[in-house]
Design a protein around this motif. Structure first.
Motif, PDB file in Angstrom:
ATOM      1  N   GLU A 136      83.544 106.309  -7.015  1.00  0.00           N
ATOM      2  CA  GLU A 136      84.222 107.573  -6.664  1.00  0.00           C
ATOM      3  C   GLU A 136      84.480 107.455  -5.074  1.00  0.00           C
ATOM      4  OE1 GLU A 136      84.787 111.289  -4.911  1.00  0.00           O
ATOM      5  OE2 GLU A 136      82.938 110.480  -4.703  1.00  0.00           O
ATOM      6  N   VAL A 189      81.997 108.753  -2.335  1.00  0.00           N
ATOM      7  CA  VAL A 189      80.849 108.114  -2.146  1.00  0.00           C
ATOM      8  C   VAL A 189      81.133 106.846  -1.586  1.00  0.00           C
ATOM      9  CG1 VAL A 189      79.094 106.672  -3.843  1.00  0.00           C
ATOM     10  CG2 VAL A 189      79.762 108.999  -4.303  1.00  0.00           C
ATOM     11  N   ASN A 246      83.559 122.901  -4.004  1.00  0.00           N
ATOM     12  CA  ASN A 246      82.818 121.773  -3.875  1.00  0.00           C
ATOM     13  C   ASN A 246      83.677 120.673  -3.290  1.00  0.00           C
ATOM     14  OD1 ASN A 246      80.882 122.566  -5.697  1.00  0.00           O
ATOM     15  ND2 ASN A 246      81.958 121.923  -7.520  1.00  0.00           N
ATOM     16  N   LYS A 249      93.307 115.354 -20.116  1.00  0.00           N
ATOM     17  CA  LYS A 249      92.204 115.248 -21.457  1.00  0.00           C
ATOM     18  C   LYS A 249      90.863 115.247 -20.952  1.00  0.00           C
ATOM     19  CE  LYS A 249      96.008 114.075 -24.358  1.00  0.00           C
ATOM     20  NZ  LYS A 249      96.815 112.781 -25.134  1.00  0.00           N
ATOM     21  N   ASN A 250      90.535 114.671 -19.702  1.00  0.00           N
ATOM     22  CA  ASN A 250      89.207 114.527 -19.365  1.00  0.00           C
ATOM     23  C   ASN A 250      88.538 116.247 -18.637  1.00  0.00           C
ATOM     24  OD1 ASN A 250      88.980 111.879 -19.996  1.00  0.00           O
ATOM     25  ND2 ASN A 250      89.598 111.208 -17.942  1.00  0.00           N
ATOM     26  N   ASN A 310      89.052 119.124 -20.405  1.00  0.00           N
ATOM     27  CA  ASN A 310      89.242 120.317 -21.156  1.00  0.00           C
ATOM     28  C   ASN A 310      90.666 120.896 -21.291  1.00  0.00           C
ATOM     29  OD1 ASN A 310      86.603 120.280 -21.073  1.00  0.00           O
ATOM     30  ND2 ASN A 310      86.290 122.233 -19.591  1.00  0.00           N
ATOM     31  N   TYR A 332      78.658 124.484 -12.362  1.00  0.00           N
ATOM     32  CA  TYR A 332      79.897 124.651 -11.281  1.00  0.00           C
ATOM     33  C   TYR A 332      80.400 123.414 -11.215  1.00  0.00           C
ATOM     34  CZ  TYR A 332      78.160 129.392 -11.081  1.00  0.00           C
ATOM     35  OH  TYR A 332      77.488 130.634 -11.754  1.00  0.00           O
ATOM     36  N   ASN A 333      80.123 122.225 -11.983  1.00  0.00           N
ATOM     37  CA  ASN A 333      80.722 121.062 -11.864  1.00  0.00           C
ATOM     38  C   ASN A 333      81.500 120.725 -13.192  1.00  0.00           C
ATOM     39  OD1 ASN A 333      80.353 119.428  -9.362  1.00  0.00           O
ATOM     40  ND2 ASN A 333      78.261 120.528  -9.787  1.00  0.00           N
ATOM     41  N   ASP A 334      82.460 119.979 -13.287  1.00  0.00           N
ATOM     42  CA  ASP A 334      82.940 119.283 -14.389  1.00  0.00           C
ATOM     43  C   ASP A 334      82.159 117.915 -14.757  1.00  0.00           C
ATOM     44  OD1 ASP A 334      85.259 120.544 -15.523  1.00  0.00           O
ATOM     45  OD2 ASP A 334      85.886 120.207 -13.393  1.00  0.00           O
ATOM     46  N   TYR A 336      83.095 114.981 -16.088  1.00  0.00           N
ATOM     47  CA  TYR A 336      83.822 113.765 -15.836  1.00  0.00           C
ATOM     48  C   TYR A 336      83.557 113.539 -14.360  1.00  0.00           C
ATOM     49  CZ  TYR A 336      87.119 109.948 -16.502  1.00  0.00           C
ATOM     50  OH  TYR A 336      87.474 108.484 -16.539  1.00  0.00           O
ATOM     51  N   ASN A 337      83.817 114.372 -13.331  1.00  0.00           N
ATOM     52  CA  ASN A 337      83.540 114.047 -12.069  1.00  0.00           C
ATOM     53  C   ASN A 337      82.096 113.697 -11.763  1.00  0.00           C
ATOM     54  OD1 ASN A 337      86.409 114.314 -11.431  1.00  0.00           O
ATOM     55  ND2 ASN A 337      86.211 116.709 -10.984  1.00  0.00           N
ATOM     56  N   ARG A 368      80.700 110.507 -13.030  1.00  0.00           N
ATOM     57  CA  ARG A 368      81.083 109.344 -12.416  1.00  0.00           C
ATOM     58  C   ARG A 368      80.613 109.365 -10.846  1.00  0.00           C
ATOM     59  NH1 ARG A 368      87.201 108.844  -9.504  1.00  0.00           N
ATOM     60  NH2 ARG A 368      87.104 106.577  -8.939  1.00  0.00           N
ATOM     61  N   ARG A 369      80.165 110.327 -10.359  1.00  0.00           N
ATOM     62  CA  ARG A 369      79.731 110.491  -8.823  1.00  0.00           C
ATOM     63  C   ARG A 369      78.123 110.115  -9.036  1.00  0.00           C
ATOM     64  NH1 ARG A 369      80.924 115.481  -7.274  1.00  0.00           N
ATOM     65  NH2 ARG A 369      79.199 116.119  -6.375  1.00  0.00           N
ATOM     66  N   HIS A 385      81.806 123.718 -24.960  1.00  0.00           N
ATOM     67  CA  HIS A 385      82.170 124.086 -23.549  1.00  0.00           C
ATOM     68  C   HIS A 385      83.064 123.147 -23.088  1.00  0.00           C
ATOM     69  CE1 HIS A 385      78.943 126.915 -23.152  1.00  0.00           C
ATOM     70  NE2 HIS A 385      78.164 126.274 -24.097  1.00  0.00           N
ATOM     71  N   PHE A 386      83.271 121.776 -23.531  1.00  0.00           N
ATOM     72  CA  PHE A 386      83.875 120.888 -23.117  1.00  0.00           C
ATOM     73  C   PHE A 386      84.854 119.927 -23.876  1.00  0.00           C
ATOM     74  CE2 PHE A 386      79.881 121.157 -20.447  1.00  0.00           C
ATOM     75  CZ  PHE A 386      80.529 121.769 -19.329  1.00  0.00           C
ATOM     76  N   GLN A 387      85.829 119.809 -23.567  1.00  0.00           N
ATOM     77  CA  GLN A 387      86.759 118.491 -24.590  1.00  0.00           C
ATOM     78  C   GLN A 387      86.990 117.439 -23.477  1.00  0.00           C
ATOM     79  OE1 GLN A 387      88.118 122.073 -24.546  1.00  0.00           O
ATOM     80  NE2 GLN A 387      86.488 122.346 -26.003  1.00  0.00           N
ATOM     81  N   VAL A 388      86.492 116.371 -23.578  1.00  0.00           N
ATOM     82  CA  VAL A 388      86.562 115.193 -22.586  1.00  0.00           C
ATOM     83  C   VAL A 388      86.882 113.884 -23.627  1.00  0.00           C
ATOM     84  CG1 VAL A 388      85.338 113.825 -20.855  1.00  0.00           C
ATOM     85  CG2 VAL A 388      84.829 116.273 -21.278  1.00  0.00           C
TER      86      VAL A 388
END
Lengths: 445, 445
Positions: A73, A76, A103, A133-134, A136, B98-100, B102-103, B106-107, B193-196
């Motif tokens: 990322e 980072v 954020n 698609k990642n 939602n 308050y985050n997704d 995927y992000n 990865r972080r 809650h999520f579609q990833v």
């Protein structure tokens, strides 16, 4: 004062040539090796580059088989690089479509704090349905909608960065008052895409605002750049195209009441450098010969919205491709590729070779003198304020550029002999934005 | 093998005592000073601590006047610390509300890569309406809803971290195949809650999964911890409460089919250490005398959902406070504060003093021997697997603990003399999670 070039080092695993990882010299897992990137940044800093830069997208792009896939990322990664360097600017790409402004504004301000004012943000809207698609979504928001969100995202980020005045921190041990309540204000943003109360949970950063970079060259992208960008990375194949882009974007900037010199335009160039032109061309051919065409053709077919089997390797592109208007993805890159292929009557195989080197960016093979000449030509001809240097092979291509091209540019007084400031804004010759109160005072004075 | 303590250093600007910034020794702007935190982490690493840890919330908390406000984003801060250390674990707090995924997945995987396997994630759901208002919401989602999202968020994160098998990267220069397509799979997650879609855009990290930490002690929090957490930070005021919490959480973990030893429970302790007990108590009093009660009372009133003027400083808490069930915020902290005040019949002023030291965590003033005794007592009595060390003053409180308490714990063979592994999981004695294929093989064998 002499006008100086700006140079950005665009870093990507083993280099911008898609087959660079196959060379004996390359570390094929450099894409996750922080020491590799710290080394690259130190080389660029030795070469007095303005900045290093990382592209990014919140999705796994392309074929795993083809080339190093996946990336650390960028914020980072830049933080790790900040710890290994002291002067060079640090630019990360982040998407306004798949982040929240609270954020992300904080993360860039944090990088600005830990680097002592060296952070920049390449603002992208992220093309393609895969990323959506990642997050939602079944498909990406439309191009114009993504750019509308990007503009509001930036407005929110500015407000958050300015929600603390520079002198909000009193740190008065005697009275026991740490901060001045009146100088930290909620932003109370209510817009089409975002409702953000604020204030940011971080004091104002050394640069006030991280440097804003933009790299999309569609109509929407140029509109966003003219309004917000302080540096623009762009792919231009010919001097004429680059001049047209340069004067168009500067004019748009001026039309919005901005001083056009506060926006720096840096076309990309993929240099392949050797002691002789023949040796450079041989190195380029060696790299092209390592490309596996089936991967590249699959990628090209995806970009052009056709099937791979509709692109025979030894024929030119089909004549019935869609117009740019029908493309919801990376519009300007699409047009650039089609135009390049048609202008030079390239077969699919030849086009793949050209794209394999720089994904649509200009490739240039030659001696250090020839590369310096190529850079100076565009710089002198009103096509560029500097260049986005995209070495075909890393680290060797960056080392050669730093040790052999930079000294020529310095000898011609086209490029700084040393850093004169400490922040990324200093390097790009850009002022530190005034804070909220000062902006208000200027507005009423 | 002797059972060893685990020690985490909970770092916060000039220390956990709210008035610590007012001491002559303190750097009052340490909250944005990366060198301050790098120094703290080096001290903790010298003391062979398992890890350092940062609390966080995506909002500006409390009064600007009261104490250092605002903080560097923790994954950025940990990355900067990673560059300055080599062994100590690095735990950052991040919100699932308050985050997704995927992000964020990865972080944390990126921090794990750049630190060589030292990343941990303290999973929080973020209490309070203020944060919600920074993310397009008028109020926070209900407590149970936040925890439901947290559980699904973690499931998505696990899938993303495992979307690359450990041996997916071939890097075969000869054949020109970089990665094995079959070993990098989309996750195709579809939930409430999520579609990833996945896969993650980063190869599997050194630890497979960053260490999962949890710090909420409500019913929902304990449920989440029992299922997912590998370390739990908790605020416990008495040995009896800590023992009850410890056996409850271990039993819940076992009931879910997990080995309870794979979840480490670390109560917080705010030690104030000096050569004599009298000197330690004097230092504690000196700090308490620097508290400005009007700020602390305002904060307490907010936590208790009453007006500041309903809390006269020299009276006990009002009798008609709401039940924990009515609280949508930090439920367990609310109950802890009310219970502490009632049990010890504290006036508001006395309660403020106690909370000013550790915000509900246990404070303990004494000599190094007494601190070591206090730690050993809870460790031997089935109340703790280790401690979350929260120095009242930083860096001095961490230095004293490292140089004077750690050697006593080591002499008693309660704590490691040196690191025996390289990753955070190694330090906590936890296995590296198997990847996807191995997990599937185990499931069918």
């Amino acid at each position: 004062m002499t006008r100086h070039l700006h140079l950005n080092a665009f870093l990507m695993s083993t280099g911008h040539h898609e087959a660079s990882w196959r060379l004996p010299e390359s570390n094929p897992v450099a894409n996750t090796d922080v020491a590799h990137y710290q080394n690259l940044a130190r080389i660029a800093e030795r070469g007095k580059f303005d900045s290093v830069f990382f592209a990014d997208s919140p999705q796994l792009i392309g074929d795993i088989g083809r080339r190093p896939a996946g990336a650390l990322e960028p914020t980072v990664l830049l933080t790790a690089i900040a710890a290994a360097t002291s002067r060079i600017g640090l630019i990360a790409t982040a998407s306004t479509t798949y982040n929240d402004p609270y954020n992300l504004a904080r993360r860039f301000a944090s990088v600005d704090h830990v680097s002592g004012g060296r952070a920049g943000w390449n603002v992208v809207t992220t093309a393609g349905p895969e990323a959506a698609k990642n997050f939602n979504l079944a498909d990406q928001p439309a191009h114009a909608e993504r750019y509308d969100r990007a503009a509001e995202f930036l407005e929110v980020a500015y407000k958050l960065w300015d929600s603390w005045e520079d002198d909000a921190t009193l740190a008065d041990k005697e009275s026991g008052i740490w901060g001045d309540d009146a100088k930290v204000q909620p932003i109370e943003h209510v817009g089409r895409h975002f409702q953000v109360h604020g204030a940011l949970n971080l004091p104002r950063s050394p640069q006030g605002h991280p440097l804003i970079v933009q790299a999309g060259s569609s109509e929407d992208g140029k509109g966003l750049a003219a309004r917000y960008a302080e540096a623009v990375f762009t792919a231009q194949q010919t001097l004429e195209d680059a001049q047209a882009f340069y004067s168009d974007l500067k004019a748009r900037t001026a039309a919005l009441g901005r001083d056009p010199s506060t926006l720096k335009i840096l076309p990309g160039i993929v240099p392949v450098i050797a002691d002789t032109e023949a040796e450079a061309l041989r190195l380029e051919r060696e790299l092209d010969d390592l490309i596996k065409p089936e991967y590249a053709r699959r990628q090209l077919a995806k970009t052009l919205r056709v099937k791979p089997e509709d692109l025979p390797l030894d024929q030119q592109l089909p004549s019935d491709l869609p117009d740019e208007d029908e493309i919801e993805g990376a519009k300007s890159r699409y047009t650039l590729i089609v135009t390049l292929a048609r202008r030079e009557k390239l077969t699919v195989r030849q086009l793949i070779g050209r794209l394999g080197g720089g994904r649509g960016h200009r490739t240039f093979s030659g001696t250090p003198e020839q590369v310096a000449d190529a850079i100076q030509e565009w710089f002198d001809a009103g096509a560029a304020d500097g260049f986005n240097i995209m070495p075909a092979v890393l680290p060797s291509g960056l080392e050669v550029f730093t040790d052999h091209v930079v000294p020529i540019l310095q000898a011609r007084d086209l490029f700084r002999a040393d850093y004169t400031g400490t922040t990324l804004r200093d390097h790009y010759g850009l002022a530190r934005p005034a804070g909220r109160t000062k902006s208000l005072q200027e507005a009423v004075s």
